[in-house]
Design an enzyme around this catalytic site. Sequence first.
Site, PDB file in Angstrom:
ATOM      1  N   ALA A   1       0.863  -1.178   0.000  1.00 16.35           N
ATOM      2  CA  ALA A   1       0.000   0.000   0.000  1.00 16.35           C
ATOM      3  C   ALA A   1       0.902   1.231   0.000  1.00 16.35           C
ATOM      4  O   ALA A   1       2.071   1.144   0.359  1.00 16.35           O
ATOM      5  CB  ALA A   1      -0.869  -0.019   1.245  1.00 16.35           C
TER       6      ALA A   1
ATOM      7  N   GLY B   1       0.374  -5.068   0.592  1.00 21.03           N
ATOM      8  CA  GLY B   1      -0.729  -5.030  -0.367  1.00 21.03           C
ATOM      9  C   GLY B   1      -0.323  -5.581  -1.727  1.00 21.03           C
ATOM     10  O   GLY B   1      -1.173  -6.090  -2.473  1.00 21.03           O
TER      11      GLY B   1
ATOM     12  N   GLU C   1      -0.752  -9.130  -1.454  1.00 21.25           N
ATOM     13  CA  GLU C   1      -2.201  -9.393  -1.346  1.00 21.25           C
ATOM     14  C   GLU C   1      -2.858  -9.342  -2.718  1.00 21.25           C
ATOM     15  O   GLU C   1      -3.749 -10.141  -3.024  1.00 21.25           O
ATOM     16  CB  GLU C   1      -2.842  -8.387  -0.381  1.00 21.25           C
ATOM     17  CG  GLU C   1      -2.416  -8.652   1.067  1.00 21.25           C
ATOM     18  CD  GLU C   1      -2.972  -7.628   2.038  1.00 21.25           C
ATOM     19  OE1 GLU C   1      -2.690  -6.428   1.854  1.00 21.25           O
ATOM     20  OE2 GLU C   1      -3.675  -8.016   2.979  1.00 21.25           O
TER      21      GLU C   1
ATOM     22  N   GLU D   1       3.575  -5.876   6.995  1.00 23.10           N
ATOM     23  CA  GLU D   1       2.737  -4.878   7.685  1.00 23.10           C
ATOM     24  C   GLU D   1       3.046  -4.786   9.169  1.00 23.10           C
ATOM     25  O   GLU D   1       3.029  -3.707   9.758  1.00 23.10           O
ATOM     26  CB  GLU D   1       1.246  -5.205   7.489  1.00 23.10           C
ATOM     27  CG  GLU D   1       0.697  -4.857   6.110  1.00 23.10           C
ATOM     28  CD  GLU D   1       0.888  -5.958   5.078  1.00 23.10           C
ATOM     29  OE1 GLU D   1       1.729  -6.863   5.307  1.00 23.10           O
ATOM     30  OE2 GLU D   1       0.217  -5.926   4.029  1.00 23.10           O
TER      31      GLU D   1
HETATM   32  N1  3HC Z   1       4.602   3.464   0.240  1.00 20.61           N
HETATM   33  C1  3HC Z   1       5.114   4.667  -0.047  1.00 20.61           C
HETATM   34  N2  3HC Z   1       6.428   4.874  -0.296  1.00 20.61           N
HETATM   35  C2  3HC Z   1       7.237   3.811  -0.266  1.00 20.61           C
HETATM   36  C3  3HC Z   1       6.771   2.521   0.024  1.00 20.61           C
HETATM   37  C4  3HC Z   1       5.381   2.355   0.283  1.00 20.61           C
HETATM   38  N3  3HC Z   1       4.861   1.159   0.539  1.00 20.61           N
HETATM   39  N4  3HC Z   1       7.808   1.670  -0.003  1.00 20.61           N
HETATM   40  C5  3HC Z   1       8.887   2.403  -0.311  1.00 20.61           C
HETATM   41  N5  3HC Z   1       8.550   3.689  -0.463  1.00 20.61           N
HETATM   42  C6  3HC Z   1       9.424   4.801  -0.855  1.00 20.61           C
HETATM   43  C7  3HC Z   1      10.497   5.077   0.182  1.00 20.61           C
HETATM   44  O1  3HC Z   1      10.032   5.941   1.179  1.00 20.61           O
HETATM   45  C8  3HC Z   1      11.585   5.678  -0.670  1.00 20.61           C
HETATM   46  O2  3HC Z   1      11.228   7.010  -0.921  1.00 20.61           O
HETATM   47  P1  3HC Z   1      12.363   8.145  -1.066  1.00 20.61           P
HETATM   48  O3  3HC Z   1      13.212   7.707  -2.199  1.00 20.61           O
HETATM   49  O4  3HC Z   1      11.587   9.375  -1.281  1.00 20.61           O
HETATM   50  O5  3HC Z   1      13.104   8.123   0.263  1.00 20.61           O
HETATM   51  C9  3HC Z   1      11.467   4.932  -1.987  1.00 20.61           C
HETATM   52  O6  3HC Z   1      10.149   4.377  -2.009  1.00 20.61           O
HETATM   53  C10 3HC Z   1      12.464   3.802  -2.152  1.00 20.61           C
HETATM   54  O7  3HC Z   1      12.402   2.978  -0.991  1.00 20.61           O
HETATM   55  P2  3HC Z   1      13.727   2.361  -0.344  1.00 20.61           P
HETATM   56  O8  3HC Z   1      14.756   3.413  -0.188  1.00 20.61           O
HETATM   57  O9  3HC Z   1      13.293   1.624   0.854  1.00 20.61           O
HETATM   58  O10 3HC Z   1      14.189   1.385  -1.507  1.00 20.61           O
HETATM   59  P3  3HC Z   1      14.830  -0.054  -1.416  1.00 20.61           P
HETATM   60  O11 3HC Z   1      15.045  -0.484  -2.804  1.00 20.61           O
HETATM   61  O12 3HC Z   1      15.952  -0.071  -0.446  1.00 20.61           O
HETATM   62  O13 3HC Z   1      13.682  -0.986  -0.774  1.00 20.61           O
HETATM   63  C11 3HC Z   1      11.484  -1.891  -0.547  1.00 20.61           C
HETATM   64  C12 3HC Z   1      12.503  -1.212  -1.476  1.00 20.61           C
HETATM   65  C13 3HC Z   1      12.001  -3.285  -0.143  1.00 20.61           C
HETATM   66  C14 3HC Z   1      10.210  -2.040  -1.290  1.00 20.61           C
HETATM   67  C15 3HC Z   1      11.305  -1.046   0.730  1.00 20.61           C
HETATM   68  O14 3HC Z   1      11.050   0.278   0.355  1.00 20.61           O
HETATM   69  C16 3HC Z   1      10.168  -1.485   1.615  1.00 20.61           C
HETATM   70  O15 3HC Z   1      10.334  -2.398   2.399  1.00 20.61           O
HETATM   71  N6  3HC Z   1       9.009  -0.821   1.496  1.00 20.61           N
HETATM   72  C17 3HC Z   1       7.897  -1.004   2.390  1.00 20.61           C
HETATM   73  C18 3HC Z   1       7.163  -2.264   2.102  1.00 20.61           C
HETATM   74  C19 3HC Z   1       5.984  -2.379   3.009  1.00 20.61           C
HETATM   75  O16 3HC Z   1       6.072  -2.213   4.212  1.00 20.61           O
HETATM   76  N7  3HC Z   1       4.828  -2.683   2.433  1.00 20.61           N
HETATM   77  C20 3HC Z   1       3.654  -2.850   3.198  1.00 20.61           C
HETATM   78  C21 3HC Z   1       2.932  -1.572   3.258  1.00 20.61           C
HETATM   79  S1  3HC Z   1       1.498  -1.672   4.289  1.00 20.61           S
HETATM   80  C22 3HC Z   1       0.359  -2.448   3.335  1.00 20.61           C
HETATM   81  O17 3HC Z   1       0.647  -2.862   2.255  1.00 20.61           O
HETATM   82  C23 3HC Z   1      -1.023  -2.530   3.912  1.00 20.61           C
HETATM   83  C24 3HC Z   1      -1.896  -3.459   3.167  1.00 20.61           C
HETATM   84  O18 3HC Z   1      -1.929  -4.693   3.813  1.00 20.61           O
HETATM   85  C25 3HC Z   1      -3.288  -2.926   3.075  1.00 20.61           C
END
Ligand code: 3HC
Length: 699
Positions: free
Chosen positions: A63, A102, A105, A125
């Site tokens: 998400a 997400g 998912e 998450e």
């Molecule tokens: N939403 C918004 N921005 C995100 C994001 C997300 N899910 N994931 C990454 N970003 C952004 C980062 O803030 C960063 O922004 P910036 O360049 O402005 O600082 C940019 O994307 C690149 O991220 P990273 O520097 O972390 O890049 P990496 O290549 O090192 O890692 C990644 C990539 C493994 C995808 C890592 O970013 C990550 O783990 N992201 C989060 C994943 C996550 O937690 N997903 C679950 C979200 S909650 C959800 O999905 C709820 C659902 O169940 C309804």
Amino acid sequence: MSEVVRVERHDVIAIVTVDSPPVNALSAAVRGGIYDAVRAAGADPQVQAIVLTCAGRTFIAGADITEFGKPPKQPFLGEVIAAIENCPKPVIAAIHGTALGGGLEVALGCHFRVATKDARLGLPEVKLGLIPGAGGTQRLPRAVGPELGVKMVVTGDPIGAAEALKHGLIEEVIEGPASGGEAFARKVLAEKRPVRRLRDDDSKIAAARADRSIFTNAAAAANKRNRGLEAPLACAEAVSWIFDVPFDEALKRERETFLRLVAGDQSRAQRHAFFAEREAAKIDGVPEGARPRKVERVAIIGAGTMGGGIAMSFANAGIPVTLIETGEEQLKRGLGIMQKNYEATAARGGIPADAPAKRMALINGVVGLEHVKDADLVIEAVFETMEIKKEVFTKLDQYAKPGAVLASNTSYLNINDIAAITRRPQDVLGMHFFSPANVMKLCEIVRAAKTAPDVLVTAVATAKRIAKVPAVVGVCDGFVGNRMLAARSKQAEKLLFEGALPQQVDAVVTKFGLPMGPFAMGDLAGLDIGWRSRKDRGIKSEIADALCEAGRFGQKTAKGYYKYEGGSRAPLPDPEVEKLIEETCARLGIQRRAISDDEILERMVYPMINEGARILAEKIAARPGDIDVIWLYGYGWPVYRGGPMYYADQVGLKHIAERLAFHAKQTGDASLEPAPLLKELAEKGETFAGWAKAAAQAA
Ligand code: 3HC
Ligand code: NAI
């Protein structure tokens, strides 16, 4: 066609590509684009199968976290996934990079999943203080079985493509996402494979129905790792609904729990930590074009506590290390500790059985500083004495190749002075790791006055390569982390004189969520180190000195602020220490008083925040979030409290400033007076976060 989702038709196959850099997060536009594309392709008589794939570096990474806390926009993710799952034509998710949260998912809503061999799939998450909110808790266990399912949801750790294949999360490992997805779709059509909706597939659940202990065990394990967090328990509970809650009802409950957690304090703090970590890797004042220098071979000087741990961190990342000592004896001891450490981890199942040998083979132990000559990066971790550091850096200057980055792991010493002894101060900086260095994730990157931008960039990139969290700081005594720790230690010691006992202070600090209190920490590090340094500097600390004079050096002598029995590391309150404290106070004519836990907490945490405000005003740290990252990853600050500066904003700076002024008056300790920046923000009713935002906008 939407701006972030495009559709191409390759005869009977529709290729739906999400293209929303950087990580294809599920923003409202992406959700809308997928929804429309899948519905249109589903209704298009020319289309027989749909491949959902992504452009750029990754499949959907989750998400869009930036949208959390804002009014939700339709279509909701659950609706998008339902549209995919109910599509009358086979929908195939073709995954590369990471399918997270997400993103996974969405893939679980597809009828088939294929992935490239380096892909990683998971539901992280929980790391944001949440449970999956769009069916992940119900569909993942149906795909991989409840045991792995609950483990993945509760820990948030992803699995690789090979494991995903083994457990039925993906059908095939493919070469490229779009081409592999398309080839697989053709196979599905040719073989007339029936679409598989995970929501209807209970085959893997039935076998496990009898054994509920997997949920309680998973929750207990998560709780042990992360005390005080709500989300892991909520995750375990949500997965347990697969057994007896109808699918749609479980989805409804899952969504309600997600919405409750997303609005809660813990998740807000954890989301702050997520973005702060990413911000901290950004270096202020470095020109756009600065590129990291090549780092293929590393030399580490000193195979002691820190040098050994740092060498292991590089070996863990597959980077060869030359480990340099002063003699064979020291080298043998250092390498022996590393070997044992690896073997213990392998015995616990933390790394594969053949990993210790493989990793030790990457570490080449030698005697003599001339062996740094091939290293692209040298990290010095010798004794904490300026003379010795200068001696070592003079030799590094002589032997290291031109362009090699020269880093010191010093805890307190001035990097400018170390750099000045060389003819290449532009190549010198601090890389301050935390003990145990093979475990703790923080690396303070200390920027000296003359450090070149590309050297800074190299250190940050290298820290990330070895799975550390870098935070750039400036030169001052103790840099950011230890300088704030010193402010806390000073108050901890004073509290003993005023009336508290070590166990009372430590209990307040651990109840707040830190892994250890200051006195247990002192016992672990060894009280004799500070004692010797105080003696050298002619400083007294009556209680600590009296303990050392009584031979109580901490864990190493089984006695310090606590006693340790039967070789255990568990600190036990010791009446002898209580007596020693009372006698010392009586000797000094100090009247002790009862001290409340509330006062202890304020005097442990607020002086750190005060020091943090000074650090920000002096620009030793660029942002309050950087300080948070340092405390989260270097000292185990509880993630659900977001870090000391974030915590300060939640408590309110006005309250903190008032309480500091009160304690300054009550104890006569001027260092407790609110720092100018704290006072100014408190008076204006502002926050550190607001101040940092305004400063960033002004820049
Ligand atoms: N939403 C918004 N921005 C995100 C994001 C997300 N899910 N994931 C990454 N970003 C952004 C980062 O803030 C960063 O922004 P910036 O360049 O402005 O600082 C940019 O994307 C690149 O991220 P990273 O520097 O972390 O890049 P990496 O290549 O090192 O890692 C990644 C990539 C493994 C995808 C890592 O970013 C990550 O783990 N992201 C989060 C994943 C996550 O937690 N997903 C679950 C979200 S909650 C959800 O999905 C709820 C659902 O169940 C309804
Ligand atoms: P240590 O005493 O365990 O190890 C130092 C090692 O350096 C010894 O093995 C010694 O033989 C070796 N050494 C000394 N001079 C040398 C030389 N000229 N060439 C090669 N090797 C040499 O010390 P520790 O704890 O590992 O500390 C090292 C540095 O890391 C210090 O600057 C310390 O302040 C810093 N540090 C220590 C932390 C800790 O918790 N121990 C945490 C963060 C930084």
